[in-house]
Every structure is written in C-alpha cells, then in structure tokens.
Scaffold this motif. Sequence first.
Motif, short mmCIF file in Angstrom:
data_model
loop_
_atom_site.label_atom_id
_atom_site.label_comp_id
_atom_site.label_asym_id
_atom_site.label_seq_id
_atom_site.Cartn_x
_atom_site.Cartn_y
_atom_site.Cartn_z
N ALA A 49 4.16 9.08 5.58
CA ALA A 49 3.90 7.81 4.92
C ALA A 49 4.99 6.80 5.24
CB ALA A 49 3.80 8.01 3.41
N ASP A 50 6.23 7.26 5.25
CA ASP A 50 7.37 6.39 5.56
C ASP A 50 7.29 5.85 6.98
OD1 ASP A 50 9.86 5.20 4.75
OD2 ASP A 50 10.91 6.70 5.95
N GLU A 51 6.90 6.70 7.91
CA GLU A 51 6.85 6.32 9.32
C GLU A 51 5.61 5.52 9.67
OE1 GLU A 51 7.14 10.09 11.18
OE2 GLU A 51 9.25 10.40 10.62
N SER A 52 4.57 5.62 8.84
CA SER A 52 3.29 4.97 9.17
C SER A 52 3.22 3.52 8.71
CB SER A 52 2.13 5.75 8.55
OG SER A 52 2.17 5.64 7.13
N GLY A 53 4.24 3.06 8.01
CA GLY A 53 4.24 1.68 7.57
C GLY A 53 3.77 1.47 6.14
N LEU A 54 3.40 2.55 5.45
CA LEU A 54 3.09 2.40 4.03
C LEU A 54 4.36 2.02 3.27
CD1 LEU A 54 0.65 5.42 3.49
CD2 LEU A 54 0.08 2.99 3.77
N GLY A 76 -2.39 16.12 2.25
CA GLY A 76 -3.32 15.04 2.58
C GLY A 76 -2.90 14.19 3.75
N GLU A 77 -2.41 14.80 4.81
CA GLU A 77 -1.94 14.02 5.96
C GLU A 77 -3.07 13.27 6.65
OE1 GLU A 77 1.19 15.77 8.49
OE2 GLU A 77 1.08 17.50 7.17
N ALA A 78 -4.22 13.90 6.78
CA ALA A 78 -5.34 13.24 7.46
C ALA A 78 -5.80 12.02 6.68
CB ALA A 78 -6.48 14.21 7.67
N ALA A 79 -5.94 12.18 5.37
CA ALA A 79 -6.37 11.05 4.53
C ALA A 79 -5.34 9.93 4.55
CB ALA A 79 -6.60 11.53 3.10
N THR A 80 -4.07 10.29 4.55
CA THR A 80 -3.01 9.29 4.58
C THR A 80 -3.02 8.54 5.91
OG1 THR A 80 -1.65 10.58 3.06
CG2 THR A 80 -0.51 8.95 4.42
N HIS A 81 -3.23 9.27 7.00
CA HIS A 81 -3.29 8.63 8.32
C HIS A 81 -4.44 7.64 8.39
CE1 HIS A 81 -2.99 8.17 12.67
NE2 HIS A 81 -4.29 8.40 12.74
N PHE A 86 0.85 -1.19 0.00
CA PHE A 86 0.00 0.00 0.00
C PHE A 86 0.88 1.24 0.00
CE2 PHE A 86 -2.35 -3.43 1.90
CZ PHE A 86 -3.64 -3.29 1.42
N GLY A 87 0.37 2.29 -0.60
CA GLY A 87 1.15 3.52 -0.64
C GLY A 87 0.31 4.70 -1.07
N ILE A 88 1.00 5.78 -1.42
CA ILE A 88 0.33 7.00 -1.84
C ILE A 88 0.83 7.43 -3.22
CG2 ILE A 88 -0.23 7.86 0.46
CD1 ILE A 88 2.25 9.66 0.30
N PHE A 89 -0.03 8.13 -3.93
CA PHE A 89 0.23 8.63 -5.28
C PHE A 89 0.05 10.14 -5.22
CE2 PHE A 89 -1.87 9.78 -9.38
CZ PHE A 89 -0.83 9.47 -10.25
N VAL A 90 1.12 10.90 -5.48
CA VAL A 90 1.08 12.34 -5.24
C VAL A 90 1.52 13.14 -6.46
CG1 VAL A 90 1.51 12.03 -2.77
CG2 VAL A 90 3.43 12.39 -4.32
#
Length: 284
Positions: A31-36, A258-263, A10-14
Amino acid sequence: MADYGHELRFGIFVPPEAARGRPLLRLVRQADESGLEVLAVQDHPYQPAFLDTWTLLSYLAGVTRKLTLMPAVANLPLRPPSVLARSAASLDLLSGGRVELGLGAGAFWDAIEAMGGTRRTPGQALTALREAIGVLRALWGEGERTNLPGDYYPLRGAKPGPPPAHSIGIWLGVYGPRALRMTGELADGWLGSFSYAPPANLPALMTAIDTGARAAGRVPALIRRAYVIDPTMTPAQLTEVALTHGISEFLLPVDPEGEAATHHFATETVPAVRAAVAASRAGH
C-alpha cells in the motif's frame, strides 16, 4: 451537492490479525509503495486474536515512508485520553507527522468490562468522548500545566507535551444524531463505514455534522469525511458519494492477504475516481 473541494485520499482499512502478521506487513508495504495515502487499523484491545493496534502502528511507522497511520477507531474506554495523547504525539514525532487519530466512544461493552473497563450508557459515553477531545487538545498544546474539570477525564495540573510534529486530526467514528453534531462542533473529521451507514443514509448524517458545525460557528466544509467502502462499489458509485455527500477519503476494507484487491484498488479504482471527480469540478 456537497462537494467541499477537498483533495481526495485513498487507503486501506485492516484488522490487526496476529496469526497473519507477516502477510499484513507485506500488504502494508504494498500500500505504501502503490501510492495509497492512508492505513487505518481496527482497534479492539479486548480481542485476543488481534495484535495491539498502537504497537502495530508504531512498528509500521518504521517500515513505511508515506502512509498516514491511524487507529480506526481508538477504543476510548480502554485507552485513557491522557495516555493516548502522549502515544499519538510520540508516534507523530517519530513518523515525521504521519499520524491521525480516529476516536470512538466505545462499543462491545461486555468485552470492555471483561478487560477492566467501565460500562457506560450512551449519554455517559458521549460525555466522556467530549471530555477526551478536550484532554487530547490540551496535552498537545503548550503551557506549564493544564487543569480541566470532568466527570471521566479531569486533568489536575497535567503538563502538556510533547507537542506532535503536526496538528493531529481527530476523526470521530460515530453515528448517533448527538454524536454527529458533536463531530461538527469539535472534531476535524468523521470516519464512517458502509456497514453502518450505506450511501442512502449519508444525507441525514452529513446534515447532522453540518448542523453541529454551524451551531458552533464553524464552517461545515472544514470537517472532513472519511468512509470505509463496500468493496463492490464501483468508481462511479464512489464518485457519486464524493460529489454528493462531501466524502473525501475512501478506505478499502481488506484482510491481511488482500494484496490483489489492494492492487486493483490502487491501480484501477483510485485513478478512475480521481479523474471523474476532477472532471466534474472542472466543469463547474
């Protein structure tokens, strides 16, 4: 069912928005610290509001520790594959093997031409993409010199190297039937998006990839499938996409703030999908 049993990622697209560079850096660290596991960055070299994607990925490699870094997808008409091969291998070495390469045949031809690129027909773009894959793999290999014929990207005695730290996967961001079959024939993965391929369209696309793989003597399950999701998709919907269509990588599209959405994605959605897919696999 087309669950190929791949480990989920899982990850993010920015978008690499220059005006929001600082929030983007905070988002990537989160994202790096949250385990994505994956950071995919759009590549539109003709867009003056965007940071250069390769420069950004190189910087981010130094401020992250775990994220796999990839352009999604590298704009081939403005990034010659011989140079792109060196760029990707260099960043893979410097990041400890954390680079994957999303590759596209090209779009937005007016903007590409404005930057000095050459407009191509769909057939020409597909031929160039095929040649580019050969160039990339050749220059990531070993040997003295490489010669490859080609209408767009011939190599005439080019020296391979430096070899990357790991076998860099090539993911094609394509949707046409011929391009999808070529994905099955030559690529390591497919990178699609809800915007261009909603779940109802996935069966035909996945079948085309599988057809190309079998025609080339490859096992369809070896070609991984990644998907930029719609942010409104529920864990149940993502689980269905994973189990039914063989998608094993999900990317949440977020803007630099998008920190809230990523969290929420990292702490709520991802665990729920992992658990549901694991439970389904255990039950078979």
